[in-house]
Motif scaffolding. Structure first.
Motif, PDB file in Angstrom:
ATOM      1  N   VAL A  65       5.014   7.633  -9.038  1.00  0.00           N
ATOM      2  CA  VAL A  65       4.560   7.966  -7.689  1.00  0.00           C
ATOM      3  C   VAL A  65       3.947   9.367  -7.703  1.00  0.00           C
ATOM      4  CG1 VAL A  65       5.285   8.416  -5.312  1.00  0.00           C
ATOM      5  CG2 VAL A  65       6.273   6.494  -6.587  1.00  0.00           C
ATOM      6  N   THR A  66       2.715   9.468  -7.221  1.00  0.00           N
ATOM      7  CA  THR A  66       2.056  10.779  -7.168  1.00  0.00           C
ATOM      8  C   THR A  66       1.895  11.310  -5.758  1.00  0.00           C
ATOM      9  OG1 THR A  66      -0.091   9.660  -7.205  1.00  0.00           O
ATOM     10  CG2 THR A  66       0.802  10.412  -9.320  1.00  0.00           C
ATOM     11  N   SER A  67       1.887  10.418  -4.754  1.00  0.00           N
ATOM     12  CA  SER A  67       1.768  10.898  -3.384  1.00  0.00           C
ATOM     13  C   SER A  67       2.312   9.866  -2.420  1.00  0.00           C
ATOM     14  CB  SER A  67       0.313  11.220  -3.032  1.00  0.00           C
ATOM     15  OG  SER A  67      -0.496  10.063  -3.071  1.00  0.00           O
ATOM     16  N   VAL A  68       2.808  10.374  -1.304  1.00  0.00           N
ATOM     17  CA  VAL A  68       3.305   9.531  -0.215  1.00  0.00           C
ATOM     18  C   VAL A  68       2.659  10.037   1.062  1.00  0.00           C
ATOM     19  CG1 VAL A  68       5.318   8.713   1.053  1.00  0.00           C
ATOM     20  CG2 VAL A  68       5.508   9.225  -1.394  1.00  0.00           C
ATOM     21  N   LEU A  69       2.034   9.143   1.810  1.00  0.00           N
ATOM     22  CA  LEU A  69       1.340   9.520   3.041  1.00  0.00           C
ATOM     23  C   LEU A  69       1.928   8.757   4.214  1.00  0.00           C
ATOM     24  CD1 LEU A  69      -2.393   9.601   1.850  1.00  0.00           C
ATOM     25  CD2 LEU A  69      -0.757  11.488   1.967  1.00  0.00           C
ATOM     26  N   LEU A  70       2.454   9.510   5.176  1.00  0.00           N
ATOM     27  CA  LEU A  70       2.975   8.914   6.394  1.00  0.00           C
ATOM     28  C   LEU A  70       1.811   8.507   7.275  1.00  0.00           C
ATOM     29  CD1 LEU A  70       5.932   8.582   7.350  1.00  0.00           C
ATOM     30  CD2 LEU A  70       5.584  10.600   8.772  1.00  0.00           C
ATOM     31  N   GLY A  71       1.910   7.362   7.912  1.00  0.00           N
ATOM     32  CA  GLY A  71       0.815   6.903   8.749  1.00  0.00           C
ATOM     33  C   GLY A  71       1.201   5.683   9.547  1.00  0.00           C
ATOM     34  N   PRO A  72       0.241   4.996  10.100  1.00  0.00           N
ATOM     35  CA  PRO A  72       0.546   3.815  10.898  1.00  0.00           C
ATOM     36  C   PRO A  72       1.008   2.670  10.008  1.00  0.00           C
ATOM     37  CG  PRO A  72      -1.823   4.065  10.658  1.00  0.00           C
ATOM     38  CD  PRO A  72      -1.211   5.299  10.083  1.00  0.00           C
ATOM     39  N   PRO A  73       1.916   1.839  10.500  1.00  0.00           N
ATOM     40  CA  PRO A  73       2.282   0.637   9.734  1.00  0.00           C
ATOM     41  C   PRO A  73       1.060  -0.242   9.486  1.00  0.00           C
ATOM     42  CG  PRO A  73       3.849   1.034  11.493  1.00  0.00           C
ATOM     43  CD  PRO A  73       2.723   1.986  11.714  1.00  0.00           C
ATOM     44  N   ASP A  81      -4.581  -3.299   2.903  1.00  0.00           N
ATOM     45  CA  ASP A  81      -4.061  -1.972   3.263  1.00  0.00           C
ATOM     46  C   ASP A  81      -2.537  -2.006   3.282  1.00  0.00           C
ATOM     47  OD1 ASP A  81      -3.884   0.669   4.185  1.00  0.00           O
ATOM     48  OD2 ASP A  81      -3.938   0.019   6.295  1.00  0.00           O
ATOM     49  N   PRO A  82      -1.925  -2.158   2.103  1.00  0.00           N
ATOM     50  CA  PRO A  82      -0.465  -2.269   2.081  1.00  0.00           C
ATOM     51  C   PRO A  82       0.211  -0.962   2.496  1.00  0.00           C
ATOM     52  CG  PRO A  82      -1.455  -3.011   0.008  1.00  0.00           C
ATOM     53  CD  PRO A  82      -2.523  -2.297   0.767  1.00  0.00           C
ATOM     54  N   ALA A  83       1.313  -1.091   3.196  1.00  0.00           N
ATOM     55  CA  ALA A  83       2.191   0.032   3.519  1.00  0.00           C
ATOM     56  C   ALA A  83       3.617  -0.441   3.324  1.00  0.00           C
ATOM     57  CB  ALA A  83       1.954   0.503   4.953  1.00  0.00           C
ATOM     58  N   THR A  84       4.574   0.426   3.544  1.00  0.00           N
ATOM     59  CA  THR A  84       5.967   0.067   3.250  1.00  0.00           C
ATOM     60  C   THR A  84       6.465  -1.071   4.118  1.00  0.00           C
ATOM     61  OG1 THR A  84       6.606   1.904   4.713  1.00  0.00           O
ATOM     62  CG2 THR A  84       6.654   2.318   2.347  1.00  0.00           C
ATOM     63  N   ASN A  85       5.831  -1.324   5.261  1.00  0.00           N
ATOM     64  CA  ASN A  85       6.265  -2.457   6.078  1.00  0.00           C
ATOM     65  C   ASN A  85       5.754  -3.793   5.525  1.00  0.00           C
ATOM     66  OD1 ASN A  85       3.622  -1.569   6.965  1.00  0.00           O
ATOM     67  ND2 ASN A  85       3.811  -2.943   8.710  1.00  0.00           N
ATOM     68  N   CYS A  86       4.989  -3.736   4.431  1.00  0.00           N
ATOM     69  CA  CYS A  86       4.571  -4.960   3.720  1.00  0.00           C
ATOM     70  C   CYS A  86       5.472  -5.249   2.526  1.00  0.00           C
ATOM     71  CB  CYS A  86       3.133  -4.812   3.218  1.00  0.00           C
ATOM     72  SG  CYS A  86       1.890  -4.671   4.500  1.00  0.00           S
ATOM     73  N   SER A  87       6.360  -4.332   2.214  1.00  0.00           N
ATOM     74  CA  SER A  87       7.177  -4.470   1.013  1.00  0.00           C
ATOM     75  C   SER A  87       8.253  -5.525   1.187  1.00  0.00           C
ATOM     76  CB  SER A  87       7.840  -3.126   0.693  1.00  0.00           C
ATOM     77  OG  SER A  87       8.809  -3.271  -0.315  1.00  0.00           O
ATOM     78  N   PRO A  88       8.552  -6.282   0.134  1.00  0.00           N
ATOM     79  CA  PRO A  88       9.679  -7.219   0.213  1.00  0.00           C
ATOM     80  C   PRO A  88      10.981  -6.524   0.584  1.00  0.00           C
ATOM     81  CG  PRO A  88       8.339  -7.673  -1.727  1.00  0.00           C
ATOM     82  CD  PRO A  88       7.816  -6.400  -1.143  1.00  0.00           C
ATOM     83  N   ALA A  89      11.104  -5.264   0.210  1.00  0.00           N
ATOM     84  CA  ALA A  89      12.322  -4.525   0.561  1.00  0.00           C
ATOM     85  C   ALA A  89      12.476  -4.374   2.066  1.00  0.00           C
ATOM     86  CB  ALA A  89      12.301  -3.144  -0.100  1.00  0.00           C
ATOM     87  N   ALA A 106       6.131   4.344   8.769  1.00  0.00           N
ATOM     88  CA  ALA A 106       5.580   3.629   7.628  1.00  0.00           C
ATOM     89  C   ALA A 106       4.837   4.623   6.747  1.00  0.00           C
ATOM     90  CB  ALA A 106       4.636   2.517   8.071  1.00  0.00           C
ATOM     91  N   ALA A 107       4.775   4.312   5.469  1.00  0.00           N
ATOM     92  CA  ALA A 107       4.098   5.198   4.531  1.00  0.00           C
ATOM     93  C   ALA A 107       3.330   4.377   3.524  1.00  0.00           C
ATOM     94  CB  ALA A 107       5.108   6.098   3.825  1.00  0.00           C
ATOM     95  N   ARG A 108       2.357   5.022   2.905  1.00  0.00           N
ATOM     96  CA  ARG A 108       1.589   4.439   1.820  1.00  0.00           C
ATOM     97  C   ARG A 108       1.884   5.254   0.570  1.00  0.00           C
ATOM     98  NH1 ARG A 108      -0.289   3.275   6.468  1.00  0.00           N
ATOM     99  NH2 ARG A 108      -1.465   1.363   6.892  1.00  0.00           N
ATOM    100  N   ILE A 109       2.271   4.561  -0.485  1.00  0.00           N
ATOM    101  CA  ILE A 109       2.687   5.227  -1.715  1.00  0.00           C
ATOM    102  C   ILE A 109       1.631   4.949  -2.777  1.00  0.00           C
ATOM    103  CG2 ILE A 109       4.443   5.376  -3.506  1.00  0.00           C
ATOM    104  CD1 ILE A 109       5.393   4.009  -0.149  1.00  0.00           C
TER     105      ILE A 109
END
Length: 807
Positions: free
Chosen positions: A163-171, A178-186, A231-234
């Protein structure tokens, strides 16, 4: 022989009896969980838990991690001690799988994880499980701990590129492009629906549905109490525009942490709740490392409406605490509660403002305001000041408090030509004995509580107790002139024209901070957080002439230098303290709202600011200024080649009198509306060489002008709340002490009943009666200050502290 036989008999009886008792003893009973005599036994290991149970562990390729200590309990959830655990890696179906991650199964380092494969049987003296060899395979496996035939819950291990960067933003609304953490299986672990995996990027084909609305922290502030999903984009790599570098669906759960507490609370699911106004950096913890992900902003106040008994003014008796009511609305029009407001008084020596209340201790008048002042209220990181209005102060309307009655005064009289100070207690009508000082003072200020007098000199700073009439401390490490003391009594502003330094100095002794240059005048805001300082130049003869540099120090941003369009000679902080006015060839003003420019750096908003910008005032010329407590007037006086002039700037329009209040207008400067209702009006009867002061009553009804030169009269100005007031003067009485030439320095009693004015010519202090607007020659004070060159000195240093009248 008989005794021997008896002994043998007793021994045999005792042994046989003991044996018979021992033989009848029962074994210890076993406690079972069901109390039925069978099944699991209490104290026996029944369950093993690995944490974080749901959210697992995230690892970069080849990263080494450690499983947290397992928690073993019995059937009643009582802790059970386990000597050793054995660990294994399995896939989602519970089958062993070492293609993605590995674990040390047992021994000293049991439970140590490898995002790849541990070395085994390497040879060459290299111990097993010491080198993590990357497999460069992304995916999710599970670690399981076992002991005594019991296995733990499977703990997810997420393995992914670095991981080199994490950007907070809209889900995300498009998990494919445009995957974000709300798309993750987790993200689906606590969801009632299931995730259908998109094999192309490992994301669910649709974002998880949450009970909270999504929060887009990049589009504006969030009102207090609003809850939503972060939500964030990693990303891996340096280019966030490359689709394959988005690994948001591979890293598992993020743990969000707000750098500044109190602004937002975030639970383990990434649900954020806006709390108090301000902005803060949000850190996302992933792969055992924290990454700055973005900002969160809780909306600042747009207005603070302050009232007392549902009104804007009140008369309050002494020692009676009157509650104040503050209604706060944010920039979205929603109410805010629980703010850490500062309630400040313009005359704290007589009327003190506390937390939501006001208490007069002596007769007098004051304006009370409530301030949301960073960093204690509406704070923000420095590079985010101004974004969405965070990081800026917000001030309420002033409320005027009057406490009726009369008080007494203790006057302290000094001179820049005398090494003595004389106290005069009007409670007992006694002129105290002159107190000799170590050096001749060049300045004298008194703390708001009236306890301490600070005097500057070319040799040291002298501190004098107004309670014991004695010198308490001397500091030879700092020299110069004392320009001001903060209302809270903690800080002095001192300028040294020889070293050309401006000091912030602790009232208890010791330099806080310095800045290069020579100050001429200074004034603090009522909350003591900001001080405005006018600056000057020193010529080869040591004379100080004004320049156009303005120096500001605030607790929020530290030192800041700005400029005026012309050299400035004095400063007066407005009421409320939304800015400061500066005297010069034109009267100008600076507002407290910075001009903010916002740019984007690495996908996040960053601000730059011009602090204390021009507030749009171009008033008539003045040498000295005063602001009235009602917030309606800036009074100025000027010495010309032949006479003196007076100016009254009426602030605000008829529909909105006074200075503006509330939040700063977006990214723009706060501008002041002013009308010169009296412009360069002649101060009749005087020929001043310099204006030394403009002193206004705390009830905003009357002002006097002091000066050096000739005239023998005291100029006065009676104010009007709607237009121009009336100029006049009061003749200074000739007495046996001599003929007064000019009123050089003065101070009002805190109950506004008397103006004490030191005069040249007779070197006395005259008492001006407020009610009759006349000199009182029978009450004249002759301090007889011994001059350094012989004779008596002119009393041009005067301070006072109030006292209760004797009953």
């Amino acid at each position: 022989m008989r005794r021997f036989v008896t002994l043998v008999f007793l021994l045999c009886f005792t042994v046989s009896f003991g044996v018979s008792i021992s033989g009848c003893a029962k074994k210890n009973s076993v406690s079972y969980c069901n109390n039925a005599g069978y099944g699991p036994v209490l104290g026996q290991l029944a369950t093993i838990t690995l944490s974080p149970k749901v959210y697992g562990i995230s690892l970069n390729y080849a990263e080494i991690g450690t499983v947290g200590a397992p928690a073993g309990v019995d059937c009643k959830n009582s802790a059970v001690s386990v000597s050793a655990y054995t660990y294994g890696i399995v896939d989602a179906n519970g089958k062993p799988n070492l293609t993605i991650a590995d674990v040390v199964p047992s021994g000293t380092n049991a439970g140590r994880l490898c995002a790849g494969t541990w070395n085994r049987n390497t040879g060459g003296g290299i111990p097993d499980y010491t080198t993590c060899v990357p497999n460069n395979v992304s995916g999710t496996v599970y670690v399981v701990a076992s002991a005594d035939g019991v296995s733990s819950n499977p703990l997810p291990i997420y393995v992914h590129p670095t991981v080199t960067s994490v950007l907070l933003g809209p889900p995300s609304t498009d998990c494919v492009n445009d995957p974000a953490t709300n798309c993750s299986p987790a993200a689906y672990i606590n969801s009632p629906t299931s995730c259908t995996i998109n094999s192309a990027n490992g994301c669910c084909t649709a974002p998880v549905s949450t009970t909270s609305q999504p929060l887009d922290t990049t589009q504006g502030c969030i009102s207090q109490g609003v809850t939503g999903q972060l939500a964030a984009r990693i990303f891996t790599g340096t280019d966030t525009t490359v689709a394959s570098n988005n690994i948001s669906c591979q890293v598992g759960h993020l743990t969000y942490t707000a750098q500044t507490s109190g602004i937002v609370s975030i639970d383990q699911n990434g649900i954020a709740t806006a709390e108090q106004p301000g902005s803060t950096t949000i850190t996302a913890n992933v792969s055992n490392a924290g990454s700055s992900a973005g900002f969160f902003a809780t909306c600042p106040p747009k207005s603070i409406q302050l009232t007392v008994n549902n009104a804007l003014s009140a008369t309050v008796d002494q020692n009676y605490t009157q509650p104040l009511a503050a209604v706060v609305t944010d920039t979205n029009g929603n109410p805010i509660t629980g703010l850490d407001l500062q309630f400040v008084s313009t005359t704290p020596s007589t009327i003190t403002a506390g937390s939501g209340s006001v208490t007069p201790t002596l007769p007098g008048s004051a304006a009370i305001t409530a301030i949301c002042q960073p960093p204690t209220c509406n704070s923000s990181p420095f590079n985010q000041i101004g974004l969405y209005g965070n990081g800026k102060p917000i001030t309420s309307n002033p409320v005027e408090i009057t406490s009726p009655g009369t008080s007494s005064t203790v006057l302290y009289i000094g001179s820049t030509q005398s090494q003595y100070i004389v106290p005069v207690d009007f409670t007992t009508n006694n002129i105290g004995a002159p107190v000799r000082l170590p050096y001749v003072p060049n300045s004298m200020v008194i703390s708001v509580d009236g306890s301490t007098i600070y005097m500057g000199s070319s040799q040291e700073i002298m501190t004098f107790s107004a309670l014991t009439n004695s010198l308490t401390t001397q500091d030879t490490t700092v020299t110069g002139e004392v320009l001001a003391v903060s209302p809270d009594g903690s800080t002095l502003v001192i300028t040294d024209p020889v070293r050309q330094l401006v000091y912030l100095y602790k009232s208890t002794g010791g330099v806080i901070s310095t800045y290069g240059g020579v100050g001429t005048h200074a004034e603090f805001t009522p909350d003591s957080t900001t001080v405005y300082i006018t600056m000057g130049n020193v010529d080869p003869s040591g004379n100080v002439t004004p320049n156009n540099q303005l120096l500001v120090h605030s607790s929020n941003i530290g030192w800041y230098v700005t400029t005026s369009a012309q050299p400035t000679t004095d400063v007066a902080v407005g009421v409320p303290s939304v800015g400061a006015f500066f005297a010069g060839s034109a009267t100008s003003a600076k507002g407290y709202c910075p001009v903010t420019t916002t740019s984007t750096v690495d996908g996040q908003p960053v601000t730059s600011n011009v602090f204390y910008p021009d507030a749009g005032v171009t008033g008539p010329a003045a040498d000295r200024l005063a602001a009235t407590n009602d917030g309606l007037h800036i009074l100025g006086a000027r010495a010309t080649s032949s006479t003196g002039t007076f100016t009254d700037l009426l602030l605000g329009s008829s529909g909105s009198p006074g200075l503006p209040v509330g939040s700063c207008p977006g990214n723009n400067a706060l501008t002041f509306s002013d009308t010169a209702v009296l412009s360069n009006a002649t101060l009749s009867g005087i020929s001043p060489t310099a204006i030394t002061g403009v002193d206004a009553t705390s009830d905003s009804s009357l002002a006097f002008v002091t000066y050096t030169g000739t005239g023998g009269v005291l100029p006065m100005y009676t104010l009007s709340s709607t237009g121009a007031g009336t100029l006049g003067n009061i003749p200074l009485a000739t007495t046996s002490s001599g003929t007064p030439i000019a009123p050089v320095a003065g101070v009002f009693s805190t109950d506004n009943s008397t103006f004490f004015v030191g005069t040249s010519g007779d070197n006395s202090v005259h008492l001006i009666n407020r009610s009759t607007l006349s000199d009182q020659p029978t009450k004249l004070i002759a301090p007889n200050l011994p001059g350094v060159n012989g004779g008596t000195a002119t009393p041009n240093l005067i301070v006072q502290r109030p006292r209760k009248t004797l009953s």
